[in-house]
Write an enzyme that holds these catalytic residues in place. Structure first.
Site, PDB file in Angstrom:
ATOM      1  N   THR A  23     -20.281   3.617   3.690  1.00  0.00           N
ATOM      2  CA  THR A  23     -20.640   4.340   4.929  1.00  0.00           C
ATOM      3  C   THR A  23     -19.764   5.562   5.204  1.00  0.00           C
ATOM      4  O   THR A  23     -19.824   6.125   6.293  1.00  0.00           O
ATOM      5  CB  THR A  23     -20.543   3.409   6.159  1.00  0.00           C
ATOM      6  OG1 THR A  23     -19.171   3.013   6.317  1.00  0.00           O
ATOM      7  CG2 THR A  23     -21.425   2.189   6.043  1.00  0.00           C
ATOM      8  N   TRP A  24     -18.952   5.969   4.227  1.00  0.00           N
ATOM      9  CA  TRP A  24     -18.105   7.146   4.462  1.00  0.00           C
ATOM     10  C   TRP A  24     -19.017   8.352   4.696  1.00  0.00           C
ATOM     11  O   TRP A  24     -20.017   8.503   3.998  1.00  0.00           O
ATOM     12  CB  TRP A  24     -17.183   7.370   3.264  1.00  0.00           C
ATOM     13  CG  TRP A  24     -16.107   8.386   3.504  1.00  0.00           C
ATOM     14  CD1 TRP A  24     -15.638   8.828   4.711  1.00  0.00           C
ATOM     15  CD2 TRP A  24     -15.361   9.087   2.508  1.00  0.00           C
ATOM     16  NE1 TRP A  24     -14.635   9.746   4.525  1.00  0.00           N
ATOM     17  CE2 TRP A  24     -14.452   9.929   3.181  1.00  0.00           C
ATOM     18  CE3 TRP A  24     -15.364   9.086   1.112  1.00  0.00           C
ATOM     19  CZ2 TRP A  24     -13.553  10.758   2.505  1.00  0.00           C
ATOM     20  CZ3 TRP A  24     -14.470   9.907   0.439  1.00  0.00           C
ATOM     21  CH2 TRP A  24     -13.577  10.733   1.131  1.00  0.00           C
ATOM     22  N   ASP A  52     -19.666  -1.720   3.755  1.00  0.00           N
ATOM     23  CA  ASP A  52     -18.265  -1.292   3.773  1.00  0.00           C
ATOM     24  C   ASP A  52     -18.086  -0.136   4.742  1.00  0.00           C
ATOM     25  O   ASP A  52     -18.777   0.874   4.658  1.00  0.00           O
ATOM     26  CB  ASP A  52     -17.848  -0.826   2.369  1.00  0.00           C
ATOM     27  CG  ASP A  52     -16.418  -0.314   2.364  1.00  0.00           C
ATOM     28  OD1 ASP A  52     -15.500  -1.152   2.362  1.00  0.00           O
ATOM     29  OD2 ASP A  52     -16.213   0.918   2.386  1.00  0.00           O
ATOM     30  N   TYR A  57     -13.498   6.367   9.114  1.00  0.00           N
ATOM     31  CA  TYR A  57     -14.712   7.134   8.873  1.00  0.00           C
ATOM     32  C   TYR A  57     -15.291   7.647  10.198  1.00  0.00           C
ATOM     33  O   TYR A  57     -15.635   6.876  11.088  1.00  0.00           O
ATOM     34  CB  TYR A  57     -15.763   6.291   8.132  1.00  0.00           C
ATOM     35  CG  TYR A  57     -15.288   5.749   6.782  1.00  0.00           C
ATOM     36  CD1 TYR A  57     -14.211   6.322   6.113  1.00  0.00           C
ATOM     37  CD2 TYR A  57     -15.922   4.669   6.187  1.00  0.00           C
ATOM     38  CE1 TYR A  57     -13.772   5.827   4.892  1.00  0.00           C
ATOM     39  CE2 TYR A  57     -15.493   4.166   4.962  1.00  0.00           C
ATOM     40  CZ  TYR A  57     -14.409   4.751   4.326  1.00  0.00           C
ATOM     41  OH  TYR A  57     -13.982   4.254   3.124  1.00  0.00           O
ATOM     42  N   GLN A 167      -9.977  -2.654  -3.270  1.00  0.00           N
ATOM     43  CA  GLN A 167     -11.047  -1.651  -3.338  1.00  0.00           C
ATOM     44  C   GLN A 167     -10.452  -0.355  -3.886  1.00  0.00           C
ATOM     45  O   GLN A 167      -9.539   0.209  -3.279  1.00  0.00           O
ATOM     46  CB  GLN A 167     -11.647  -1.422  -1.941  1.00  0.00           C
ATOM     47  CG  GLN A 167     -12.815  -0.467  -1.962  1.00  0.00           C
ATOM     48  CD  GLN A 167     -13.439  -0.225  -0.598  1.00  0.00           C
ATOM     49  OE1 GLN A 167     -13.399   0.885  -0.077  1.00  0.00           O
ATOM     50  NE2 GLN A 167     -14.011  -1.246  -0.006  1.00  0.00           N
ATOM     51  N   TYR A 195     -15.207   1.852  -5.349  1.00  0.00           N
ATOM     52  CA  TYR A 195     -15.709   2.880  -4.408  1.00  0.00           C
ATOM     53  C   TYR A 195     -16.064   4.165  -5.157  1.00  0.00           C
ATOM     54  O   TYR A 195     -15.629   4.371  -6.285  1.00  0.00           O
ATOM     55  CB  TYR A 195     -14.760   3.085  -3.238  1.00  0.00           C
ATOM     56  CG  TYR A 195     -13.460   3.843  -3.391  1.00  0.00           C
ATOM     57  CD1 TYR A 195     -13.421   5.209  -3.663  1.00  0.00           C
ATOM     58  CD2 TYR A 195     -12.255   3.198  -3.159  1.00  0.00           C
ATOM     59  CE1 TYR A 195     -12.227   5.908  -3.722  1.00  0.00           C
ATOM     60  CE2 TYR A 195     -11.040   3.871  -3.214  1.00  0.00           C
ATOM     61  CZ  TYR A 195     -11.036   5.238  -3.508  1.00  0.00           C
ATOM     62  OH  TYR A 195      -9.844   5.922  -3.566  1.00  0.00           O
TER      63      TYR A 195
HETATM   64  P1  NAP Z   1     -20.644   7.546  -3.786  1.00  0.00           P
HETATM   65  O1  NAP Z   1     -21.202   6.310  -3.244  1.00  0.00           O
HETATM   66  O2  NAP Z   1     -20.198   7.586  -5.208  1.00  0.00           O
HETATM   67  O3  NAP Z   1     -21.663   8.772  -3.590  1.00  0.00           O
HETATM   68  C1  NAP Z   1     -22.365   9.012  -2.405  1.00  0.00           C
HETATM   69  C2  NAP Z   1     -23.301  10.170  -2.662  1.00  0.00           C
HETATM   70  O4  NAP Z   1     -24.197   9.807  -3.716  1.00  0.00           O
HETATM   71  C3  NAP Z   1     -24.151  10.534  -1.467  1.00  0.00           C
HETATM   72  O5  NAP Z   1     -24.279  11.932  -1.468  1.00  0.00           O
HETATM   73  C4  NAP Z   1     -25.491   9.879  -1.759  1.00  0.00           C
HETATM   74  O6  NAP Z   1     -26.572  10.603  -1.212  1.00  0.00           O
HETATM   75  C5  NAP Z   1     -25.527   9.951  -3.269  1.00  0.00           C
HETATM   76  N1  NAP Z   1     -26.327   8.873  -3.848  1.00  0.00           N
HETATM   77  C6  NAP Z   1     -26.314   7.554  -3.521  1.00  0.00           C
HETATM   78  N2  NAP Z   1     -27.212   6.862  -4.249  1.00  0.00           N
HETATM   79  C7  NAP Z   1     -27.806   7.782  -5.061  1.00  0.00           C
HETATM   80  C8  NAP Z   1     -28.837   7.710  -6.020  1.00  0.00           C
HETATM   81  N3  NAP Z   1     -29.436   6.551  -6.333  1.00  0.00           N
HETATM   82  N4  NAP Z   1     -29.211   8.844  -6.657  1.00  0.00           N
HETATM   83  C9  NAP Z   1     -28.630  10.030  -6.374  1.00  0.00           C
HETATM   84  N5  NAP Z   1     -27.643  10.169  -5.469  1.00  0.00           N
HETATM   85  C10 NAP Z   1     -27.238   9.051  -4.816  1.00  0.00           C
HETATM   86  O7  NAP Z   1     -19.395   8.075  -2.930  1.00  0.00           O
HETATM   87  P2  NAP Z   1     -18.574   7.555  -1.680  1.00  0.00           P
HETATM   88  O8  NAP Z   1     -19.376   7.600  -0.448  1.00  0.00           O
HETATM   89  O9  NAP Z   1     -17.284   8.307  -1.713  1.00  0.00           O
HETATM   90  O10 NAP Z   1     -18.188   6.044  -2.038  1.00  0.00           O
HETATM   91  C11 NAP Z   1     -18.948   4.928  -1.621  1.00  0.00           C
HETATM   92  C12 NAP Z   1     -18.278   4.178  -0.498  1.00  0.00           C
HETATM   93  O11 NAP Z   1     -17.003   3.685  -0.907  1.00  0.00           O
HETATM   94  C13 NAP Z   1     -17.931   5.046   0.707  1.00  0.00           C
HETATM   95  O12 NAP Z   1     -19.067   5.378   1.458  1.00  0.00           O
HETATM   96  C14 NAP Z   1     -16.931   4.162   1.407  1.00  0.00           C
HETATM   97  O13 NAP Z   1     -17.584   3.113   2.098  1.00  0.00           O
HETATM   98  C15 NAP Z   1     -16.131   3.642   0.226  1.00  0.00           C
HETATM   99  N6  NAP Z   1     -14.934   4.469  -0.068  1.00  0.00           N
HETATM  100  C16 NAP Z   1     -13.707   3.892   0.089  1.00  0.00           C
HETATM  101  C17 NAP Z   1     -12.551   4.631  -0.155  1.00  0.00           C
HETATM  102  C18 NAP Z   1     -11.214   3.982   0.017  1.00  0.00           C
HETATM  103  O14 NAP Z   1     -10.187   4.679   0.010  1.00  0.00           O
HETATM  104  N7  NAP Z   1     -11.151   2.677   0.160  1.00  0.00           N
HETATM  105  C19 NAP Z   1     -12.630   5.972  -0.578  1.00  0.00           C
HETATM  106  C20 NAP Z   1     -13.906   6.520  -0.772  1.00  0.00           C
HETATM  107  C21 NAP Z   1     -15.033   5.772  -0.530  1.00  0.00           C
HETATM  108  P3  NAP Z   1     -27.279  10.279   0.213  1.00  0.00           P
HETATM  109  O15 NAP Z   1     -26.205   9.870   1.162  1.00  0.00           O
HETATM  110  O16 NAP Z   1     -27.925  11.569   0.526  1.00  0.00           O
HETATM  111  O17 NAP Z   1     -28.294   9.182  -0.007  1.00  0.00           O
END
Ligand code: NAP
Length: 281
Positions: A23-24, A52, A57, A167, A195
Site C-alpha cells: 500500500t505504499w 501490508d 505511508y 520484510q 517488498y
Molecule cells: P512494487 O510492488 O514492486 O511496484 C508497484 C508498482 O508496480 C505500481 O506502480 C503498480 O502499478 C505496478 N504494478 C503492480 N502490479 C503490476 C502488474 N501486474 N503489471 C504491471 N505493473 C504492476 O513496489 P512497492 O510498492 O515499492 O513495493 C510493494 C509494497 O512493499 C509497498 O507497497 C509496501 O507495502 C511494501 N514496501 C515496504 C518497504 C519497507 O521498507 N518495509 C519498502 C518499500 C515497499 P499500479 O499501482 O498502477 O497498479
C-alpha cells in the site's frame, strides 16, 4: 481463502498467503482513493488477504485507505503494519500502535513490524512488542530491512526468537539476500517478505522477463512475481492500485516456471557470489 492461494507458515504455526497487497503511495491523493479501495477489495475477493501498510505511508493516509477497504471484512484480512524507528521506544511503540489501530479502525494488528533498524535499543522495542501482544493489540511482531547480522542480534535477545518475518527488498534485480539472509531465515522457518517485488514497476518493462513471459502467455510482471513466490518461504507483496494489476498478480500464482525458465532467469539476473549489504528503497 480460495484453494489456489498458496500459503507459507509463520513460526507461530499460522498459515499466510505467499501473495499479499502492498500500500505504499496509497492515500497520498484523495482522488485516487476511488481506485485504491476497490483494488484492495478485489484482492480480498480473490483471496490475497494479507495487506501490508505502515504508519509512514502518506503519514497514516495509507492505513486509512486500508480501513475503508477492509470495513466489514476485518476477520478475513491478515493486517501488517509498521512502526517507524523514531517511535521504537517503549512509550513510542505503544502510542504509535494506538494511532495505527485508530486509523485502521480495528482493535488488533496481525503482524506489527519495526520498519527499519534505528537507535532505540532493540531489546526495548521487542519488550514493547511483547507487551502489545499481551494487551491483545497485536497478534505477532517482526522486523523489516534487517540484514543477517541484525537478525542474529535480534534472536539473541530475550523473546527475540518470537520474530515472525523480516520484510526486505527482494526481487530478480535485487538478489543480494540470496547469499546469506534468505538461507538464514529459511533455516529458521522465518518467512522473508519480499517488498517491491516488481521493482516499483521496472521489472514489468524488462525485455529478459518478457522473453520468458511469452512462453507462459503471461506478462513480465507476472514472471517476476512467479519467480519470487517460487522461492521457499517467500511472501511477495506487490502494490497495485489498478484492478487489472490485482487480477494479473493473483493469476501469477498459477504460473509454474520450468527449469529452463530458472536457468534463463539466473543468466539474466545472476545470483550473488559474495555478501552485499542489504539494499533498501
Ligand atoms: P512494487 O510492488 O514492486 O511496484 C508497484 C508498482 O508496480 C505500481 O506502480 C503498480 O502499478 C505496478 N504494478 C503492480 N502490479 C503490476 C502488474 N501486474 N503489471 C504491471 N505493473 C504492476 O513496489 P512497492 O510498492 O515499492 O513495493 C510493494 C509494497 O512493499 C509497498 O507497497 C509496501 O507495502 C511494501 N514496501 C515496504 C518497504 C519497507 O521498507 N518495509 C519498502 C518499500 C515497499 P499500479 O499501482 O498502477 O497498479
Amino acid at each position: 481463502m480460495p484453494s489456489r492461494i498458496r500459503t507459507t507458515t509463520l513460526p507461530s504455526g499460522e498459515a499466510v498467503p505467499v501473495l499479499g497487497q502492498g500500500t505504499w503511495k496509497m492515500g497520498e491523493d484523495r482522488r485516487r482513493r476511488a481506485d485504491e479501495v476497490p483494488a484492495l477489495r478485489l484482492g480480498l475477493d480473490l483471496g490475497i488477504t494479507l495487506i501490508d501498510t505502515a504508519e509512514m505511508y502518506a503519514s497514516g493516509g495509507a492505513e486509512e485507505v486500508v480501513a475503508e477497504a477492509i470495513a466489514g471484512r476485518r476477520d478475513e484480512t491478515f493486517l501488517v503494519s509498521k512502526v517507524l524507528p523514531s517511535n521504537a521506544s517503549r512509550a513510542g511503540v505503544m502510542r504509535a500502535c494506538e494511532s495505527s489501530l485508530k486509523r485502521l479502525a480495528t482493535d488488533r494488528i496481525d503482524l506489527y513490524l519495526l520498519h527499519w533498524p534505528g537507535t532505540v535499543p532493540l531489546s526495548e522495542t521487542v519488550e514493547a512488542f511483547e507487551a502489545l501482544k499481551v494487551a491483545g493489540k497485536i497478534r505477532h511482531w517482526g522486523v523489516s530491512n534487517f540484514d543477517t547480522d541484525e537478525m542474529e542480534d535480534l534472536v539473541g535477545l530475550p523473546s527475540g526468537g518470537n520474530v515472525q518475518t523480516n520484510q526486505v527488498l527482494y526481487n530478480l534485480s535485487r538478489r543480494g539476500p540470496d547469499f546469506d539472509l534468505a538461507p538464514w531465515c529459511r533455516k529458521r522457518g522465518i518467512p522473508l517478505m519480499a517488498y517491491s517485488p516488481v521493482e516499483q514497476g521496472a521489472l514489468a518493462r524488462n525485455a529478459r522477463l518478457e522473453a520468458v513471459a511469452v512462453r507462459h502467455n503471461a506478462t513480465a510482471a507476472q514472471i517476476a512475481l512467479a519467480w519470487a513466490m517460487a522461492q521457499d518461504g517467500v511472501i511477495a507483496i506487490p502494490k497495485a492500485s489498478r484492478q487489472e494489476h490485482v487480477r494479473q498478480n493473483t493469476a501469477a500464482l498459477d504460473i509454474r516456471l520450468t527449469s529452463e525458465d530458472f536457468v534463463e532467469l539466473d543468466r539474466a539476473f545472476p545470483p550473488p557470489t559474495r555478501k552485499r549489504g542489504l539494499e533498501m528503497i
